[in-house]
Design a protein around this motif. Sequence first.
Motif, PDB file in Angstrom:
ATOM      1  N   LEU A  42      44.121  31.429  33.269  1.00  0.00           N
ATOM      2  CA  LEU A  42      43.169  32.352  32.274  1.00  0.00           C
ATOM      3  C   LEU A  42      41.369  32.169  33.198  1.00  0.00           C
ATOM      4  CD1 LEU A  42      43.596  28.599  29.989  1.00  0.00           C
ATOM      5  CD2 LEU A  42      45.291  31.248  29.883  1.00  0.00           C
ATOM      6  N   ASP A  43      41.097  33.050  32.193  1.00  0.00           N
ATOM      7  CA  ASP A  43      40.123  33.819  32.210  1.00  0.00           C
ATOM      8  C   ASP A  43      38.851  32.930  32.312  1.00  0.00           C
ATOM      9  OD1 ASP A  43      40.684  36.939  33.682  1.00  0.00           O
ATOM     10  OD2 ASP A  43      41.443  37.097  31.581  1.00  0.00           O
ATOM     11  N   ALA A  44      38.303  32.101  31.652  1.00  0.00           N
ATOM     12  CA  ALA A  44      38.017  31.662  30.877  1.00  0.00           C
ATOM     13  C   ALA A  44      37.321  30.406  32.331  1.00  0.00           C
ATOM     14  CB  ALA A  44      37.987  30.410  29.588  1.00  0.00           C
ATOM     15  N   PHE A  45      38.762  29.516  32.109  1.00  0.00           N
ATOM     16  CA  PHE A  45      38.234  28.390  33.640  1.00  0.00           C
ATOM     17  C   PHE A  45      38.728  29.207  35.034  1.00  0.00           C
ATOM     18  CE2 PHE A  45      40.249  26.440  29.608  1.00  0.00           C
ATOM     19  CZ  PHE A  45      39.748  25.033  29.933  1.00  0.00           C
ATOM     20  N   THR A  46      38.561  30.391  34.750  1.00  0.00           N
ATOM     21  CA  THR A  46      38.985  31.157  36.687  1.00  0.00           C
ATOM     22  C   THR A  46      37.487  31.176  36.643  1.00  0.00           C
ATOM     23  OG1 THR A  46      40.074  32.189  36.494  1.00  0.00           O
ATOM     24  CG2 THR A  46      38.582  32.668  37.993  1.00  0.00           C
ATOM     25  N   LYS A  47      36.506  31.632  35.701  1.00  0.00           N
ATOM     26  CA  LYS A  47      34.835  31.929  35.683  1.00  0.00           C
ATOM     27  C   LYS A  47      34.098  30.977  36.106  1.00  0.00           C
ATOM     28  CE  LYS A  47      33.729  35.081  33.201  1.00  0.00           C
ATOM     29  NZ  LYS A  47      33.249  36.108  31.492  1.00  0.00           N
ATOM     30  N   TYR A  48      34.622  29.516  35.086  1.00  0.00           N
ATOM     31  CA  TYR A  48      34.067  28.823  34.761  1.00  0.00           C
ATOM     32  C   TYR A  48      33.762  28.123  36.890  1.00  0.00           C
ATOM     33  CZ  TYR A  48      32.663  23.629  34.289  1.00  0.00           C
ATOM     34  OH  TYR A  48      32.672  21.741  34.634  1.00  0.00           O
ATOM     35  N   ARG A  49      35.016  27.696  37.261  1.00  0.00           N
ATOM     36  CA  ARG A  49      35.166  27.805  38.683  1.00  0.00           C
ATOM     37  C   ARG A  49      33.889  28.326  39.451  1.00  0.00           C
ATOM     38  NH1 ARG A  49      39.625  24.788  40.804  1.00  0.00           N
ATOM     39  NH2 ARG A  49      39.584  23.167  39.632  1.00  0.00           N
ATOM     40  N   LEU A  50      33.873  30.062  38.776  1.00  0.00           N
ATOM     41  CA  LEU A  50      33.055  30.721  39.962  1.00  0.00           C
ATOM     42  C   LEU A  50      31.692  30.591  39.988  1.00  0.00           C
ATOM     43  CD1 LEU A  50      34.569  34.072  39.386  1.00  0.00           C
ATOM     44  CD2 LEU A  50      34.129  33.102  41.454  1.00  0.00           C
ATOM     45  N   HIS A  51      31.510  29.988  38.656  1.00  0.00           N
ATOM     46  CA  HIS A  51      30.015  29.082  38.016  1.00  0.00           C
ATOM     47  C   HIS A  51      29.822  27.809  38.618  1.00  0.00           C
ATOM     48  CE1 HIS A  51      29.069  31.182  33.837  1.00  0.00           C
ATOM     49  NE2 HIS A  51      29.767  32.568  35.175  1.00  0.00           N
TER      50      HIS A  51
END
Length: 486
Positions: A327-336
């Motif tokens: 899921l993109d939202a969690f992929t990006k959360y991890r990137l943050h």
Amino acid sequence: MSAEHTFLMGSETEYLTVLEGSADLGMLGVALQEFVRELRELAPSLPGPAGIFSGYGRTYVDAGMHLEFASCECDSPFLLALVIERQQELLRQAAGRLALRGKRLVLANTNHDGILSRGVDTWGAHESYLVRQHPAEFGPRILPFLATRLFAGSGARRRDGAYVHCVRTEFMEFATGGGTTDRRALHSTAREEHLAGPRPEVFRYHLISGDSHRSQYNLALQFGATALAIVAALEDSTLERELRDLPRPLFRSWVRTAKVFNVLARGAEDPRIDPRALRIQRLYLEAAKRYAAHHAAPTWAASVLDAWEDTLDAYGRMDLDWLAARLDAFTKYRLHEAHLADSGRDAQAFAGNVEFLAELALLDHDYHDLLRDDSPFRALEQAGVLQHRVGAYVGPGEEAEPFVPATQTRARPRARFIAAYGNEGAYTVDWAWIHDPATRRFLELFDPFAAELSENWREGNQLTNAMTLARRTERARLAQLEARRS
């Protein structure tokens, strides 16, 4: 039309569109005209009332001087994800040709510009579904699902430091009705074009409350679960009773409820999903399972139901590894989180630190950049971190029938026509018909599941009469609905 093919869905995506090194809209407009010409060289296409049609759908330059791609009508959410991939591959190729002439575009399927806050520019990732009732009839039955559809988001960091699932949720103003550029609604009834000709028994349901995705899994889950939830909401009496028992709405309104559930983490808090949102989603999931068990469900339904349940289970145990792979939202959360750690700053750095929030906003845009081979999404994909693909890669024109998607909808005969006549440019194509300007005649494609084009060219006034009848029928139905309400 067979029961297996009563599902139809499509996506319209507005792309962040920038010409590198220039803020001149005139220069951008010229570059986009050249871009569209390059697309026509790369795949058979014909002009439409606006933009061009290929076998994969419509491409045009919207009024805000940005590109918009609308997919063809698909009968499977997995095919939809792969069709969009082919559109985006053509986008990459056309932009590459333009770059060889010194005109470099930035194209990203992000949904906001800059730090996520009240005054930021936003744009759409719209969804369309074929439904058997007019959308004005079933708002209360689908709103709880839409308010808890967290997987419709691709994630972003707000100015106050909170991380949210979905950008578009932050800008919803109404529960139902509304418009597309303002007064946006979770259950939108702003777009009611009759794309099936004089067929008052089928309608277009046009949602504007989701984000664009890089993850194919995320996109297919969003469209597949929503399509099944709509059918369950319309047909499952058990779900209807269960929804009546819900405290409605949970936080004054369904819009407020959606915004409360939309927050994944605040500042230094650990990610958390409200169990009440999961409970509502499970009501719709179980109703969708009952539908699939007792009807001629499409072949893709079982896979979507499994993905939906797996996602809710992962939400419940907050399995960040599983979620971030899909899921993109969690992929990006991890990137943050990784950016925070690499910078040596703690979570308090978010609050009020405009410079740091701007870095995260740029990271979001880079993730969605479709032209960069070194984007964060592509880096994660190439490293094998993501489990997002829903099918083998098939490039544009590499299908069994080149440039013809394998869908049992009218998109297939339309694509065959475009493939046959695309180099001539003598016809105009729209969703429901093909027009011959020289003779002022048309071929109709009113049936969304037509297997082939009619061989009979009809006079232009017959098209006008058919569409007039459709609008009159729809107005009469809406008047009846209003009369029953009052």
